[in-house]
Each structure stands twice: as C-alpha cells, then as structure tokens.
Scaffold this active site. Structure first.
Site, PDB file in Angstrom:
ATOM      1  N   ARG A  92       0.832  -1.213   0.000  1.00 51.84           N
ATOM      2  CA  ARG A  92       0.000   0.000   0.000  1.00 51.84           C
ATOM      3  C   ARG A  92       0.865   1.261   0.000  1.00 51.84           C
ATOM      4  O   ARG A  92       0.539   2.249   0.636  1.00 51.84           O
ATOM      5  CB  ARG A  92      -0.967   0.016   1.196  1.00 51.84           C
ATOM      6  CG  ARG A  92      -1.952  -1.134   1.225  1.00 51.84           C
ATOM      7  CD  ARG A  92      -2.894  -1.058   0.026  1.00 51.84           C
ATOM      8  NE  ARG A  92      -3.806  -2.197   0.000  1.00 51.84           N
ATOM      9  CZ  ARG A  92      -4.703  -2.407  -0.973  1.00 51.84           C
ATOM     10  NH1 ARG A  92      -4.787  -1.575  -1.983  1.00 51.84           N
ATOM     11  NH2 ARG A  92      -5.484  -3.459  -0.931  1.00 51.84           N
ATOM     12  N   HIS A  93       1.976   1.208  -0.732  1.00 52.96           N
ATOM     13  CA  HIS A  93       2.890   2.354  -0.775  1.00 52.96           C
ATOM     14  C   HIS A  93       3.613   2.305  -2.119  1.00 52.96           C
ATOM     15  O   HIS A  93       4.432   1.407  -2.368  1.00 52.96           O
ATOM     16  CB  HIS A  93       3.897   2.271   0.382  1.00 52.96           C
ATOM     17  CG  HIS A  93       4.591   3.568   0.653  1.00 52.96           C
ATOM     18  ND1 HIS A  93       5.527   4.100  -0.203  1.00 52.96           N
ATOM     19  CD2 HIS A  93       4.480   4.443   1.696  1.00 52.96           C
ATOM     20  CE1 HIS A  93       5.978   5.248   0.298  1.00 52.96           C
ATOM     21  NE2 HIS A  93       5.354   5.484   1.445  1.00 52.96           N
ATOM     22  N   HIS A 148     -20.641  44.850 -28.689  1.00 55.50           N
ATOM     23  CA  HIS A 148     -21.933  44.262 -28.296  1.00 55.50           C
ATOM     24  C   HIS A 148     -22.465  43.333 -29.400  1.00 55.50           C
ATOM     25  O   HIS A 148     -23.654  43.059 -29.460  1.00 55.50           O
ATOM     26  CB  HIS A 148     -22.970  45.346 -27.992  1.00 55.50           C
ATOM     27  CG  HIS A 148     -22.457  46.440 -27.113  1.00 55.50           C
ATOM     28  ND1 HIS A 148     -22.466  46.346 -25.734  1.00 55.50           N
ATOM     29  CD2 HIS A 148     -21.900  47.632 -27.408  1.00 55.50           C
ATOM     30  CE1 HIS A 148     -21.933  47.454 -25.229  1.00 55.50           C
ATOM     31  NE2 HIS A 148     -21.574  48.245 -26.223  1.00 55.50           N
ATOM     32  N   ARG A 178       2.561  18.769   5.745  1.00 61.35           N
ATOM     33  CA  ARG A 178       2.022  18.057   4.581  1.00 61.35           C
ATOM     34  C   ARG A 178       0.849  17.185   5.004  1.00 61.35           C
ATOM     35  O   ARG A 178       0.848  16.619   6.081  1.00 61.35           O
ATOM     36  CB  ARG A 178       3.100  17.152   3.963  1.00 61.35           C
ATOM     37  CG  ARG A 178       2.793  16.589   2.567  1.00 61.35           C
ATOM     38  CD  ARG A 178       2.117  15.205   2.583  1.00 61.35           C
ATOM     39  NE  ARG A 178       1.687  14.850   1.252  1.00 61.35           N
ATOM     40  CZ  ARG A 178       2.365  14.083   0.413  1.00 61.35           C
ATOM     41  NH1 ARG A 178       3.500  13.552   0.792  1.00 61.35           N
ATOM     42  NH2 ARG A 178       1.895  13.814  -0.784  1.00 61.35           N
ATOM     43  N   SER A 224      -2.515  14.108  -3.009  1.00 52.80           N
ATOM     44  CA  SER A 224      -1.915  13.168  -3.949  1.00 52.80           C
ATOM     45  C   SER A 224      -2.854  12.751  -5.076  1.00 52.80           C
ATOM     46  O   SER A 224      -2.537  12.934  -6.260  1.00 52.80           O
ATOM     47  CB  SER A 224      -1.435  11.924  -3.192  1.00 52.80           C
ATOM     48  OG  SER A 224      -0.902  10.981  -4.096  1.00 52.80           O
ATOM     49  N   SER A 266     -22.101  17.946 -41.340  1.00 53.41           N
ATOM     50  CA  SER A 266     -23.324  17.518 -40.655  1.00 53.41           C
ATOM     51  C   SER A 266     -23.821  16.236 -41.285  1.00 53.41           C
ATOM     52  O   SER A 266     -23.798  16.079 -42.515  1.00 53.41           O
ATOM     53  CB  SER A 266     -24.402  18.610 -40.762  1.00 53.41           C
ATOM     54  OG  SER A 266     -25.666  18.112 -40.362  1.00 53.41           O
TER      55      SER A 266
END
Length: 481
Positions: free
Chosen positions: A82-83, A156, A326, A331, A286
């Site tokens: 897990r890293h 405009h 941090r 992440s 089209s």
C-alpha cells in the site's frame, strides 16, 4: 481478441483521442518511474562523492537496470505494501541486489515523487512553449497579410467603426503574447525540491554525514545540478509548496481563456461567412445537412479550453487545505489535475496551430457587409463635408437623420438593402458634395491607424518574442481527428 481488453474500460480522450505523443509520454508511467530511478542514481552518486560507503559497482548496477522496470512486480508490491514508492524501491532492488542496501538512502517518498513532478512540469512547459510560439507566428503572418483589409468592427456584437482583419488578429495575438510571457516566467520560476528529508529539515542527511552541514548543503546542490535545475527551494515541508502548482496551472488556465475567446470569435465570423477555419476535402460538417461547413476545430478548442480553465480550482483547493508540513489529500487530486492541465493545453495549441495555418478570408463577403453598414457610419463625414462647403451643421444633421431613418426602415421592415447613399444622392441639398461621396465612403478612410498599429505591434512585441524558437517554427500540424 488481442487488444480488445483496452476497449472494456474507460480511457481518457485526452490521451486516446487528442494529445500529442510527446506530452502523453511526459506524464506516462514509463517516464515517471524511470525518472524515479534516475533520481535514486543521482542521490547515490552524490552521497558517494561526499564520502558515504557506496561503491562504483552499486552505481553501475543501478544504471544498468534503470530502464528495466517490471511493472507487474511493482503493481503486486504496491498491492501488498500500500505504498507506491516502496513498491518501486523493492522492484528496483530485485534487479539490483548489490545496490539494494543504498537505494533511497536517507530519502523520503517526496524525494522521488515531488522532484519528478517538478521535472514533468518543467518538461511540459518545454513542450508547450514552442507550440505556442508557432501559433503566434502563424497568426502574426495572418495579421501582417491582412493588416490593410477593412472589416466591420463589432461592439456588443453590433456593427461598429471599421477596423482591419489584421488588427483584429492582433487583439488575439496580444493575449497570446501575454500567455507566452506568463508560461515562460512560470517555467523559469520552477525550482527543484531537492534533498530535504521527511519534513524538510534534512535531518536524515545530517545524521548520515555525522553533523556536517556543509556536506548536506553540497548534496542538495549536486543533485539539483544533475537534474538540470539551477536552483532548489531553500525551504520546504515534506513537499514543495502547492502554491507552485497554482502558479503553473493558473497560467495554463489563462491560456485557456485566451484560446476560448479567439475560437469564439472565429466561430462568430464563420457564421457571417467572413472567415473560415480549414475544411478538409472529404470532411463532413453535418450528418443531416450536407452543405454545412461547421467550425469543428474551433468548437473543439472552446470545449477543451473550458476544461482547462476550470482545472485551476483543483490546485487552489489543494494548496489551501494542506496541513502543517504536509497532508496526503493532495496526492490523488494532483495525479489528475497536473497531467490533465498540460495535456489539455497541448491539445488546444496543436489544434489552434492547425486552424491558424489554414484560416480562409472572404474579402468580397466582408466588402458586402461594409457596404451594408458604411453609409450610416459615414454620416458624420458627410455632415463635416457639407459644413466645409458652406452648409449649416444643424440643418445638415436633421436632413441626414430623416434620410437615415427612412433607409433603416427599408433594411429592418422590408428586408431591403441600405439605400441611404442613394437617398443622399437624390436630395438636392447635398449637391455641393456629390463629387466627394466616393471618397467619403472609401472604407480605407475609416480604419484609422490600424495598419500602422499592426506593423508596430508585430515588430516590437511579437517577432522579438519568437526569436528563441526560430529553429522550431517549421513543424506543421496535421490533425488525425
């Protein structure tokens, strides 16, 4: 079927459909993890040079296997640990058993993670800047070519005083020039995070070098130099400040706003049939209306530019919620927002280059639109000419007002052409200036200093900015989609 699995899961269109190969590679896993390994090699080399017990054989082993990444093994290690960083440390160590004890020595995950991100940001800017330069170059050529061609101005989105096609392009160019300077500044302001340790204090390296502060500083300097950065941030927490991401992505978002404005203008002018973007020989506008020539490229740019503009919200939020030295809630967000900003900017610049290389101008259509509106705009000139011929300003103003209203009624209520000029010619009151009417209605007398402004702007602001990119100007863009 081989390869069929890739169509069974979502693929980002930014990569699968649009982005250039170089930008897609810049944020790829291959680039990311080979950069991690290079950073571990740089660290080991610098530590060895400063006296730590690291051998030439260990460094050679790391260099030999730097490109040999077993992604399946790394994925399996990450599932267990897990890293992600430690997963790749173990994977690298597996093919470098001699060097295994010194890989990542003294470092924290952000040594490879953040420093690699900074390298990718820098390299991303290096991909974008020549592309932006080419867009500016193509548009500058267009502005120069049409610097003297009168066209209706619009305020405009209503007809206003005349400008020139080239001068209008310079309005687009001015924004792009600002973007060029902003991107270059953001790129040059990037620094290396450097070798800072877990909370930015370099404590682990101070321990490795037995309290020798000068060696710690020299380590930071050496690794920074190896990566091609001139400077490292003097202070960091565990990460470099997330305000750096804000600075980078805010300038990309600003570029997105520029491109959206330019391409919206092109779409509006395409509706008037004054300007068209390139249209391929077999392109279909089209599925239902075969006559249509839709500004598809400009519409794509607008669509993607909106995405680029809103991505700035991510780093703003991330920078604001980082806790103390941090927190890891940056992440996952940064894995998406950083690459997507650069990929999107890359796509819209490539597309805009393609547009600006093939813009088509229809002078006769522009001339017809001018003829339709110019008589109204010329009324002040007619009044001044009559006064010079001995007439009364107020009397002339009233005459013109009545005739203008009558002509406007023909245009608006009957759908006819503007016949104000014919009405003036028929009215005996204006006999003293009839021979001057053609000169009074010459469109070139209504464009002011536009051509001179174009020439000066291109020579003073645009061409000098492009000088560093002259060697990269010949690349043409052919869009696959």
């Amino acid at each position: 079927m081989e390869g069929a699995d890739e169509f069974m899961k979502y693929r980002s269109p930014l990569v699968s459909r649009y982005a250039s190969k170089e930008m897609a590679y810049n944020f790829s896993d291959r680039k990311k993890f080979t950069t991690w390994r290079k950073l571990w090699i740089y660290l080991a080399k610098a530590e060895k040079a400063l006296g730590l017990l690291i051998t030439d054989a260990q460094i050679l082993e790391m260099e030999t296997h730097a490109e040999e990444i077993d992604f399946a093994m790394a994925a399996e290690e990450e599932r267990k640990l897990r890293h992600d960083v430690m997963a790749h440390v173990h994977t690298y160590a597996h093919c470098c058993p001699t060097a295994a004890p010194i890989i990542h020595l003294g470092a924290t995950s952000c040594y490879v993670g953040d420093n690699t991100d900074l390298i990718m940001l820098r390299d991303g800017f290096d991909i974008l800047l020549p592309k932006l330069a080419r867009v500016i170059d193509r548009l500058a050529n267009f502005a120069d070519k049409y610097a003297h061609l009168p066209t209706l101005g619009f305020t405009h989105y209503q007809p206003a005083q005349l400008t020139t096609v080239g001068k209008r392009a310079c309005l687009w160019l001015q924004d792009l020039v600002m973007d060029m300077r902003n991107l270059q500044r953001a790129r040059d302001d990037l620094r290396f995070r450097g070798v800072k340790g877990t909370t930015g204090t370099q404590a682990s390296f101070l321990q490795l070098f037995q309290g020798d502060y000068n060696k710690v500083e020299e380590l930071d300097r050496m690794v920074t130099e190896m990566t091609g950065f001139k400077k490292a941030y003097l202070v960091t927490g565990q990460t470099y400040s997330r305000k750096v991401d804000v600075d980078c992505l805010s300038n990309l978002a600003s570029l997105g706003a520029t491109v959206h404005k330019i391409c919206t203008d092109i779409r509006l002018l395409a509706n008037l049939k004054e300007i068209e973007e390139p249209f391929e020989k077999e392109q279909i506008g089209s599925s239902a209306m075969p006559y249509k020539r839709n500004p598809m490229r400009s519409e794509r740019c607008c669509s993607l530019a909106r995405h680029l503009v809103v991505l700035i919200a991510d780093p703003l939020q991330t920078a604001s919620v980082q806790w103390l030295e941090r927190s890891l809630d940056d992440s996952a967000n940064r894995r998406i927002s950083l690459p997507e900003s650069f990929l999107t900017a890359d796509i819209i610049l490539s597309t805009l280059q393609n547009i600006t290389e093939g813009l088509v101008v229809y002078p006769k259509v522009i001339e017809r639109h001018i003829r339709h509106e110019l008589p109204f705009m010329a009324t002040e000139n007619i009044i001044m000419a009559m006064v010079k011929a001995g007439g009364n300003r107020q009397d002339c103003h009233e005459k013109i007002r009545v005739l203008s209203q009558e002509a406007a009624a023909v245009v608006k209520q009957e759908g006819g052409d503007n016949n104000l000029l014919a009405r003036v010619q028929r009215d005996p009151y204006f006999a003293p200036i009839l021979e001057q009417l053609d000169a009074l209605l010459d469109p070139k007398t209504f464009i002011g200093c536009a051509p001179q402004q174009v020439a000066r702007f291109l020579s003073e602001e645009v061409r000098p900015l492009l000088e560093p990119y002259k060697a990269k100007m010949d690349v043409k863009i052919e869009l696959e989609l």
